[in-house]
Design a protein around this motif. Structure first.
Motif, short mmCIF file in Angstrom:
data_model
loop_
_atom_site.label_atom_id
_atom_site.label_comp_id
_atom_site.label_asym_id
_atom_site.label_seq_id
_atom_site.Cartn_x
_atom_site.Cartn_y
_atom_site.Cartn_z
N GLN A 50 0.82 -1.21 0.00
CA GLN A 50 0.00 0.00 0.00
C GLN A 50 0.86 1.26 0.00
N ASN A 51 1.85 1.27 -0.90
CA ASN A 51 2.74 2.43 -0.95
C ASN A 51 2.23 3.48 -1.94
N ASP A 52 2.77 4.66 -1.82
CA ASP A 52 2.34 5.77 -2.67
C ASP A 52 2.93 5.69 -4.07
N ASP A 53 3.93 4.82 -4.27
CA ASP A 53 4.55 4.69 -5.59
C ASP A 53 3.68 3.91 -6.57
N CYS A 54 2.67 3.25 -6.07
CA CYS A 54 1.80 2.42 -6.88
C CYS A 54 0.89 3.31 -7.75
N ASP A 55 0.84 3.01 -9.04
CA ASP A 55 0.00 3.82 -9.93
C ASP A 55 -1.47 3.43 -9.82
N ASP A 56 -2.32 4.28 -10.35
CA ASP A 56 -3.76 4.07 -10.26
C ASP A 56 -4.21 2.78 -10.96
N ALA A 57 -3.56 2.44 -12.07
CA ALA A 57 -3.94 1.23 -12.80
C ALA A 57 -3.69 -0.02 -11.95
N THR A 58 -2.56 -0.05 -11.27
CA THR A 58 -2.24 -1.21 -10.42
C THR A 58 -3.20 -1.29 -9.25
N TRP A 59 -3.51 -0.14 -8.64
CA TRP A 59 -4.50 -0.12 -7.55
C TRP A 59 -5.85 -0.61 -8.04
N GLY A 60 -6.21 -0.22 -9.24
CA GLY A 60 -7.48 -0.65 -9.82
C GLY A 60 -7.53 -2.16 -10.00
N LEU A 61 -6.43 -2.74 -10.50
CA LEU A 61 -6.36 -4.19 -10.68
C LEU A 61 -6.45 -4.90 -9.33
N TYR A 62 -5.70 -4.39 -8.36
CA TYR A 62 -5.72 -4.98 -7.01
C TYR A 62 -7.14 -4.94 -6.43
N ASN A 63 -7.79 -3.82 -6.54
CA ASN A 63 -9.14 -3.67 -6.00
C ASN A 63 -10.15 -4.57 -6.71
N MET A 64 -9.97 -4.76 -8.02
CA MET A 64 -10.86 -5.67 -8.76
C MET A 64 -10.70 -7.10 -8.25
N ILE A 65 -9.46 -7.51 -8.03
CA ILE A 65 -9.21 -8.87 -7.54
C ILE A 65 -9.81 -9.05 -6.15
N ILE A 66 -9.60 -8.07 -5.29
CA ILE A 66 -10.14 -8.15 -3.93
C ILE A 66 -11.67 -8.13 -3.95
N SER A 67 -12.27 -7.41 -4.89
CA SER A 67 -13.74 -7.39 -4.96
C SER A 67 -14.30 -8.76 -5.37
N ILE A 68 -13.52 -9.53 -6.12
CA ILE A 68 -13.96 -10.87 -6.51
C ILE A 68 -13.85 -11.83 -5.32
N GLN A 69 -12.78 -11.71 -4.54
CA GLN A 69 -12.55 -12.59 -3.38
C GLN A 69 -12.04 -11.74 -2.21
N PRO A 70 -12.96 -11.12 -1.46
CA PRO A 70 -12.57 -10.20 -0.38
C PRO A 70 -11.68 -10.84 0.69
N LEU A 72 -9.24 -12.68 0.29
CA LEU A 72 -7.86 -12.75 -0.17
C LEU A 72 -6.98 -11.73 0.55
N GLU A 73 -7.54 -10.60 0.88
CA GLU A 73 -6.78 -9.56 1.57
C GLU A 73 -6.25 -10.06 2.93
N ASP A 74 -7.08 -10.82 3.65
CA ASP A 74 -6.64 -11.38 4.93
C ASP A 74 -5.55 -12.42 4.74
N VAL A 75 -5.69 -13.24 3.68
CA VAL A 75 -4.68 -14.26 3.39
C VAL A 75 -3.36 -13.59 3.04
N LEU A 76 -3.42 -12.54 2.22
CA LEU A 76 -2.20 -11.84 1.84
C LEU A 76 -1.51 -11.20 3.05
N GLU A 77 -2.31 -10.67 3.94
CA GLU A 77 -1.76 -10.07 5.16
C GLU A 77 -1.04 -11.13 6.00
N ALA A 78 -1.66 -12.30 6.12
CA ALA A 78 -1.04 -13.39 6.89
C ALA A 78 0.23 -13.89 6.20
#
Length: 132
Positions: A50-70, A72-78
């Motif tokens: 979750q750094n500021d260097d990440c562009d909007d397109a990458t954030w958009g892709l990440y958010n789309m993936i998380i919206s499909i399988q919410p 996943l964010e907990d698994v990634l954190e672990a």
């Protein structure tokens, strides 16, 4: 890699008992529903950091993936606590994504012959009859 030891109630066990079924199914849909050329490792790492260097397109892709399988964010954190486990997980996702793209491509190659024009000067393109 065994995800069943994460003790997540949503982590269904597949026939190998490794708890990856939910994420394997997710990975199979990513090329169709998110981006066929996604670098899943880069996108997931950018989402974890979750750094500021990440562009909007990458954030958009990440958010789309998380919206499909919410979940996943907990698994990634672990998994972010153990870089080797995270790398194995993203390697599994990447392998599944590549397999899904290969299957889609081979299906397309088989079906495209039905639409090849016998006469290139004919403006109407109809599927060939399967019986001929």
């Amino acid at each position: 890699m065994n995800f069943s030891n994460l003790h997540y109630p949503w982590s269904k066990k597949n026939k190998n008992g490794d708890g990856l079924e939910v994420y394997t199914n997710l990975a199979q849909w990513i090329p169709l529903s998110v981006d066929p050329f996604i670098d899943i490792g880069y996108v997931l790492l950018a989402g974890i950091d979750q750094n500021d260097d990440c562009d909007d397109a990458t954030w958009g892709l990440y958010n789309m993936i998380i919206s499909i399988q919410p979940k996943l964010e907990d698994v990634l954190e672990a998994l972010s606590e153990d870089l080797s486990e995270l790398q194995q997980f993203t390697k599994h996702l990447r392998k599944t994504i590549n397999s899904a793209k290969t299957n889609d491509t081979s299906s397309l190659k088989a079906a495209i012959s039905q639409y090849v024009k016998e006469d290139p000067n004919n403006t109407i393109m109809l599927p060939k009859n399967k019986s001929s």
